[in-house]
Design a protein around this motif. Structure first.
Motif, PDB file in Angstrom:
ATOM      1  N   GLY A   1     -40.267  -9.991 -31.032  1.00  0.00           N
ATOM      2  CA  GLY A   1     -39.663 -10.929 -30.096  1.00  0.00           C
ATOM      3  C   GLY A   1     -38.980 -12.051 -30.844  1.00  0.00           C
ATOM      4  O   GLY A   1     -38.709 -11.934 -32.046  1.00  0.00           O
ATOM      5  N   ARG A   2     -38.707 -13.164 -30.119  1.00  0.00           N
ATOM      6  CA  ARG A   2     -38.040 -14.318 -30.735  1.00  0.00           C
ATOM      7  C   ARG A   2     -38.671 -15.596 -30.224  1.00  0.00           C
ATOM      8  O   ARG A   2     -39.135 -15.658 -29.092  1.00  0.00           O
ATOM      9  N   VAL A   3     -38.656 -16.639 -31.096  1.00  0.00           N
ATOM     10  CA  VAL A   3     -39.189 -17.949 -30.723  1.00  0.00           C
ATOM     11  C   VAL A   3     -38.170 -19.022 -31.065  1.00  0.00           C
ATOM     12  O   VAL A   3     -37.293 -18.817 -31.910  1.00  0.00           O
ATOM     13  N   ARG A   4     -38.292 -20.182 -30.402  1.00  0.00           N
ATOM     14  CA  ARG A   4     -37.412 -21.309 -30.681  1.00  0.00           C
ATOM     15  C   ARG A   4     -38.015 -22.131 -31.813  1.00  0.00           C
ATOM     16  O   ARG A   4     -39.165 -22.535 -31.767  1.00  0.00           O
ATOM     17  N   VAL A   5     -37.176 -22.379 -32.823  1.00  0.00           N
ATOM     18  CA  VAL A   5     -37.548 -23.245 -33.946  1.00  0.00           C
ATOM     19  C   VAL A   5     -36.434 -24.270 -34.078  1.00  0.00           C
ATOM     20  O   VAL A   5     -35.318 -23.927 -34.491  1.00  0.00           O
ATOM     21  N   GLY A   6     -36.731 -25.489 -33.715  1.00  0.00           N
ATOM     22  CA  GLY A   6     -35.700 -26.537 -33.749  1.00  0.00           C
ATOM     23  C   GLY A   6     -34.595 -26.196 -32.779  1.00  0.00           C
ATOM     24  O   GLY A   6     -34.830 -25.998 -31.592  1.00  0.00           O
ATOM     25  N   ASP A   7     -33.372 -26.069 -33.281  1.00  0.00           N
ATOM     26  CA  ASP A   7     -32.252 -25.724 -32.407  1.00  0.00           C
ATOM     27  C   ASP A   7     -31.828 -24.273 -32.572  1.00  0.00           C
ATOM     28  O   ASP A   7     -30.768 -23.877 -32.118  1.00  0.00           O
ATOM     29  N   GLY A   8     -32.654 -23.464 -33.225  1.00  0.00           N
ATOM     30  CA  GLY A   8     -32.342 -22.053 -33.434  1.00  0.00           C
ATOM     31  C   GLY A   8     -33.477 -21.158 -32.985  1.00  0.00           C
ATOM     32  O   GLY A   8     -34.475 -21.615 -32.437  1.00  0.00           O
ATOM     33  N   GLU A   9     -33.296 -19.878 -33.224  1.00  0.00           N
ATOM     34  CA  GLU A   9     -34.317 -18.895 -32.889  1.00  0.00           C
ATOM     35  C   GLU A   9     -34.660 -18.072 -34.119  1.00  0.00           C
ATOM     36  O   GLU A   9     -33.789 -17.796 -34.946  1.00  0.00           O
ATOM     37  N   TRP A  10     -35.929 -17.687 -34.191  1.00  0.00           N
ATOM     38  CA  TRP A  10     -36.401 -16.861 -35.296  1.00  0.00           C
ATOM     39  C   TRP A  10     -37.035 -15.596 -34.733  1.00  0.00           C
ATOM     40  O   TRP A  10     -37.696 -15.646 -33.689  1.00  0.00           O
ATOM     41  N   PRO A  11     -36.875 -14.485 -35.442  1.00  0.00           N
ATOM     42  CA  PRO A  11     -37.588 -13.277 -35.025  1.00  0.00           C
ATOM     43  C   PRO A  11     -39.074 -13.415 -35.356  1.00  0.00           C
ATOM     44  O   PRO A  11     -39.437 -14.057 -36.344  1.00  0.00           O
ATOM     45  N   VAL A  12     -39.911 -12.826 -34.482  1.00  0.00           N
ATOM     46  CA  VAL A  12     -41.356 -12.899 -34.696  1.00  0.00           C
ATOM     47  C   VAL A  12     -41.973 -11.526 -34.556  1.00  0.00           C
ATOM     48  O   VAL A  12     -41.395 -10.609 -33.966  1.00  0.00           O
ATOM     49  N   ARG A  13     -43.168 -11.421 -35.112  1.00  0.00           N
ATOM     50  CA  ARG A  13     -43.980 -10.213 -35.004  1.00  0.00           C
ATOM     51  C   ARG A  13     -45.371 -10.663 -34.600  1.00  0.00           C
ATOM     52  O   ARG A  13     -45.906 -11.609 -35.187  1.00  0.00           O
ATOM     53  N   GLY A  14     -45.930 -10.021 -33.599  1.00  0.00           N
ATOM     54  CA  GLY A  14     -47.260 -10.402 -33.164  1.00  0.00           C
ATOM     55  C   GLY A  14     -47.642  -9.725 -31.866  1.00  0.00           C
ATOM     56  O   GLY A  14     -46.959  -8.811 -31.398  1.00  0.00           O
ATOM     57  N   PRO A  15     -48.734 -10.194 -31.240  1.00  0.00           N
ATOM     58  CA  PRO A  15     -49.188  -9.586 -29.979  1.00  0.00           C
ATOM     59  C   PRO A  15     -48.198  -9.868 -28.850  1.00  0.00           C
ATOM     60  O   PRO A  15     -47.479 -10.858 -28.868  1.00  0.00           O
ATOM     61  N   ASP A  16     -48.162  -8.967 -27.889  1.00  0.00           N
ATOM     62  CA  ASP A  16     -47.242  -9.115 -26.757  1.00  0.00           C
ATOM     63  C   ASP A  16     -47.461 -10.456 -26.063  1.00  0.00           C
ATOM     64  O   ASP A  16     -48.597 -10.887 -25.852  1.00  0.00           O
ATOM     65  N   ALA A  17     -46.345 -11.112 -25.710  1.00  0.00           N
ATOM     66  CA  ALA A  17     -46.401 -12.400 -25.015  1.00  0.00           C
ATOM     67  C   ALA A  17     -45.150 -12.532 -24.157  1.00  0.00           C
ATOM     68  O   ALA A  17     -44.071 -12.062 -24.534  1.00  0.00           O
ATOM     69  N   ALA A  18     -45.301 -13.162 -23.002  1.00  0.00           N
ATOM     70  CA  ALA A  18     -44.185 -13.346 -22.079  1.00  0.00           C
ATOM     71  C   ALA A  18     -43.275 -14.475 -22.569  1.00  0.00           C
ATOM     72  O   ALA A  18     -43.682 -15.332 -23.357  1.00  0.00           O
ATOM     73  N   GLU A  19     -42.061 -14.474 -22.042  1.00  0.00           N
ATOM     74  CA  GLU A  19     -41.122 -15.548 -22.352  1.00  0.00           C
ATOM     75  C   GLU A  19     -41.703 -16.863 -21.859  1.00  0.00           C
ATOM     76  O   GLU A  19     -42.260 -16.959 -20.774  1.00  0.00           O
ATOM     77  N   GLY A  20     -41.625 -17.906 -22.685  1.00  0.00           N
ATOM     78  CA  GLY A  20     -42.167 -19.212 -22.353  1.00  0.00           C
ATOM     79  C   GLY A  20     -43.593 -19.426 -22.852  1.00  0.00           C
ATOM     80  O   GLY A  20     -44.098 -20.540 -22.802  1.00  0.00           O
ATOM     81  N   ALA A  21     -44.243 -18.372 -23.328  1.00  0.00           N
ATOM     82  CA  ALA A  21     -45.614 -18.504 -23.840  1.00  0.00           C
ATOM     83  C   ALA A  21     -45.605 -19.271 -25.155  1.00  0.00           C
ATOM     84  O   ALA A  21     -44.597 -19.341 -25.863  1.00  0.00           O
ATOM     85  N   LYS A  22     -46.750 -19.872 -25.461  1.00  0.00           N
ATOM     86  CA  LYS A  22     -46.890 -20.617 -26.712  1.00  0.00           C
ATOM     87  C   LYS A  22     -47.594 -19.725 -27.732  1.00  0.00           C
ATOM     88  O   LYS A  22     -48.593 -19.079 -27.424  1.00  0.00           O
TER      89      LYS A  22
END
Length: 148
Positions: free
Chosen positions: A111-132
């Motif tokens: 998936g992807r997460v917000r880091v500052g003003d950009g986005e980074w690809p992530v790897r991990g357990p399934d999580a919905a959009e907006g999750a922390k």
């Protein structure tokens, strides 16, 4: 050869060589030329104080170069240069422990997460959009996360 060069006192040649080698260390850093430059400067000072033949000066220079290189290398091995910032130039490593917001749902471990003003690809357990999620580590340009 120019007259000024053939009539130059040997100690001036050694001192000039030492300064040039020290300047070359600035241009091409490697922490190597500075030791040979120091040996040339010490040889120039010795040749200035005690008049010696040029072959003897070359021997002193060779000996001092070896001692300076060996001593400098040994000192650096015993006193390594450490940094106060181990993650310098490792932006992913700096993000470890941060809690980020998922911008593209993590599905099948990606998936992807917000880091500052950009986005980074992530790897991990399934999580919905907006999750922390919390960053656990960085694998190259991919952040490894867990649910926060």
């Amino acid at each position: 050869m120019p007259d000024w060069l053939t009539n130059m006192e040997p100690h001036w040649a050694w001192l000039s060589l030492g300064v040039l080698l020290a300047a070359a260390e600035i241009v091409a850093p490697g922490f190597f030329l500075i030791w040979i430059g120091a040996a040339a400067i010490v040889t120039g000072v010795i040749a200035w104080v005690v008049p010696l033949s040029v072959p003897f000066q070359l021997g002193i220079f060779a000996l001092l170069s070896f001692v300076a290189l060996y001593g400098g290398r040994r000192w650096l091995r015993m006193n390594p240069i450490t940094t106060t910032d181990p993650h310098l130039n490792q932006r992913g490593g700096r993000l470890v422990g941060e809690v980020l917001t998922v911008t593209k749902a993590i599905e099948d471990g990606r998936g992807r997460v917000r880091v500052g003003d950009g986005e980074w690809p992530v790897r991990g357990p399934d999580a919905a959009e907006g999750a922390k999620v919390r960053v656990v580590s960085a694998d190259g340009g991919v952040l490894v996360v867990e649910l926060a």
